[in-house]
Design an enzyme around this catalytic site. Structure first.
Site, short mmCIF file in Angstrom:
data_model
loop_
_atom_site.label_atom_id
_atom_site.label_comp_id
_atom_site.label_asym_id
_atom_site.label_seq_id
_atom_site.Cartn_x
_atom_site.Cartn_y
_atom_site.Cartn_z
N CYS A 134 0.83 -1.21 0.00
CA CYS A 134 0.00 0.00 0.00
C CYS A 134 0.86 1.26 0.00
O CYS A 134 1.30 1.71 1.07
CB CYS A 134 -0.93 -0.01 1.21
SG CYS A 134 -1.94 1.46 1.29
N CYS A 137 -0.55 4.12 2.04
CA CYS A 137 -0.40 4.01 3.49
C CYS A 137 1.04 4.26 3.92
O CYS A 137 1.30 4.90 4.92
CB CYS A 137 -0.76 2.60 3.98
SG CYS A 137 -2.21 1.89 3.23
N ASP A 138 2.00 3.68 3.17
CA ASP A 138 3.38 3.61 3.67
C ASP A 138 4.38 4.47 2.91
O ASP A 138 5.52 4.62 3.36
CB ASP A 138 3.85 2.14 3.65
CG ASP A 138 2.97 1.26 4.52
OD1 ASP A 138 2.47 1.78 5.54
OD2 ASP A 138 2.77 0.09 4.19
#
Ligand code: NDP
Length: 310
Positions: A134, A137-138
Site C-alpha cells: 500500500c 499508506c506507507d
C-alpha cells in the site's frame, strides 16, 4: 434465539450499499465490517470515476459517507470479523472471531478482495520493514528516498504516480514488454520523469537484514541480474477474493471468486447472496460493487418475502 433478517459481511461499497437498501426495506441489517473497515478504498487516494463526485473524492472520505448513509437508516454496524459459517439453512449460522454465534435468515457476502504477494521469502521477512502492498499508506515513510514498485496494472500505475510525488526515483518493475494499466494511467507514468520503467523485469530477491536496502532483479529476456538500491518495495500485482470462510459451502471458480447465478447475486445456497469484488473478477470497480450490493439487498428482500419472514 435471536434470528436476524439479514447479516451483511464486509464494509466496502458493496456491503454499505446492500445495508442502505436493506435498512430502507425494513430488513434491520447487521453489518460486520471485517478486519479492514471500509475495504480497499481506505488505501486509495483520489477517486475520480465515482458518479456524483464531480471534483473527485478521497477514498476514505467516500467510505465514511457510505457508512454514515447506512447508519442513517439504522444499520447496526459491528466492528468484528466473521471467521466461520454454517450455511446448512434454512437459518444460517455465522461465527465471529471472538466465538459468538449469530443466526440469520439471509446473508449478503461483500468481503471484497485482498492484495496478492510475490511469494518470495524475503518479502515476508521484510514485511512492514520496507515491503508494503500500500503505497498510499506507507509511501510517506520513504519520502526523499528511492523506492521500487512491482506491477503494471492500474493499481501499480496509480501508486507509482503517487510515490513519484514523494520520492526522487521510483523504479517500476514490469514483467512483460507492455503494461496492463489503462492508456491514460500508462501515459501518466511514462511522462513522469521520476518514474523509471524496467521492462521485462522480475524481482528475484529483496536485500537487507532489518530493512530494505536493495532489490535484485532479473531481465527475463537476457537473464541479466541487477541490484537496485532502494529503501522500499511496493507490491501492486493484483488481488485475490476474500472467500476463505465460505470455501466448503459455496460454488467458487478456480481463483476463489464466488459464483453467482447470471443477472443475480444468488449463490448455490438458499438465502446466501454475494456482491462486489468477492464475486466479480471482471469489473472490480467501486461503482459496480455498489450496484451489485444493491442487487443483493433486493434479492435478499425477495427471498425473505417469498419465505414469509418479512
Ligand atoms: P491487475 O490484475 O489489473 O494487474 C496486476 C498487474 O500485476 C499486472 O500488470 C500483472 O502483470 C502484474 N503481476 C501479477 N503477478 C506478478 C508477479 N508475480 N510479478 C510481477 N508482476 C506481476 O490488478 P490491479 O490491482 O492493478 O487492478 C485491479 C482492477 O482494478 C483492474 O480492473 C483495474 O483496472 C482496477 N483499478 C482501477 C483504478 C481506477 O480506475 N482508478 C485504480 C486501480 C485499479 P501481467 O500484466 O504480466 O499479468
Amino acid at each position: 434465539m435471536n434470528i436476524h433478517h439479514t447479516v451483511i459481511i464486509g464494509s466496502g461499497p458493496a456491503g454499505y450499499t446492500a445495508a442502505i437498501y436493506a435498512a430502507r426495506a425494513n430488513m434491520h441489517p447487521v453489518l460486520y465490517t471485517g478486519a479492514e473497515p471500509g475495504g480497499q478504498l481506505m488505501i486509495t487516494t483520489e477517486v475520480e470515476n465515482y458518479p456524483g463526485y464531480p471534483d473527485g473524492v478521497q477514498g476514505p472520505q467516500m467510505m465514511d459517507d457510505f457508512l454514515k448513509q447506512a447508519q442513517r437508516f439504522n444499520t447496526e454496524v459491528k466492528y468484528e470479523k466473521i471467521t466461520g459459517v454454517d450455511f446448512t439453512g434454512p437459518v444460517h449460522k455465522l461465527w465471529t472471531e471472538a466465538g459468538e454465534v449469530i443466526h440469520t435468515h439471509s446473508v449478503i457476502i461483500s468481503t471484497g478482495a485482498s492484495a496478492k504477494w510475490l511469494g518470495i521469502p524475503s518479502e515476508q521477512r521484510l514485511m512492514n520493514k520496507g515491503v508494503s502492498a500500500c503505497a498510499v499508506c506507507d509511501g510517506f515513510f520513504f519520502r526523499g528516498k528511492d523506492v521500487a514498485i512491482v506491477g503494471a496494472g492500474d493499481t501499480a500505475a496509480e501508486e507509482a504516480s503517487y510515490l513519484a510525488k514523494l520520492c526522487p526515483k521510483v523504479h517500476m518493475l514490469v514483467r512483460r514488454d507492455s503494461m496492463r494499466a489503462s492508456k491514460i494511467m500508462q501515459e501518466r507514468v511514462i511522462n513522469t520523469p521520476a518514474i523509471q520503467i524496467h521492462w521485462n523485469t522480475e524481482t528475484e530477491e529483496i536485500l537487507g537484514d532489518d530493512e530494505v536496502k536493495a532489490i535484485r532483479v532479473r531481465n527475463n529476456i537476457t537473464n541479466e541480474l541487477n541490484e537496485i538500491a532502494v529503501s522500499a518495495l511496493f507490491v501492486a500485482i493484483g488481488h485475490q477474493p476474500n472467500s476463505d470462510p465460505f470455501k466448503n459451502w459455496l460454488s467458487m471458480d478456480e481463483q476463489g471468486y464466488i459464483i453467482t447465478e447470471p443477472n443475480s447475486t444468488r449463490t448455490n445456497r438458499a438465502g446466501v447472496f454475494a456482491s462486489g469484488d468477492v464475486q466479480d473478477r471482471v469489473y472490480r470497480q467501486a461503482v459496480t460493487a455498489a450496484g451489485s450490493g444493491c442487487m443483493a439487498a433486493l434479492d435478499a428482500e425477495r427471498y425473505l418475502t417469498a419465505n414469509g419472514i418479512i
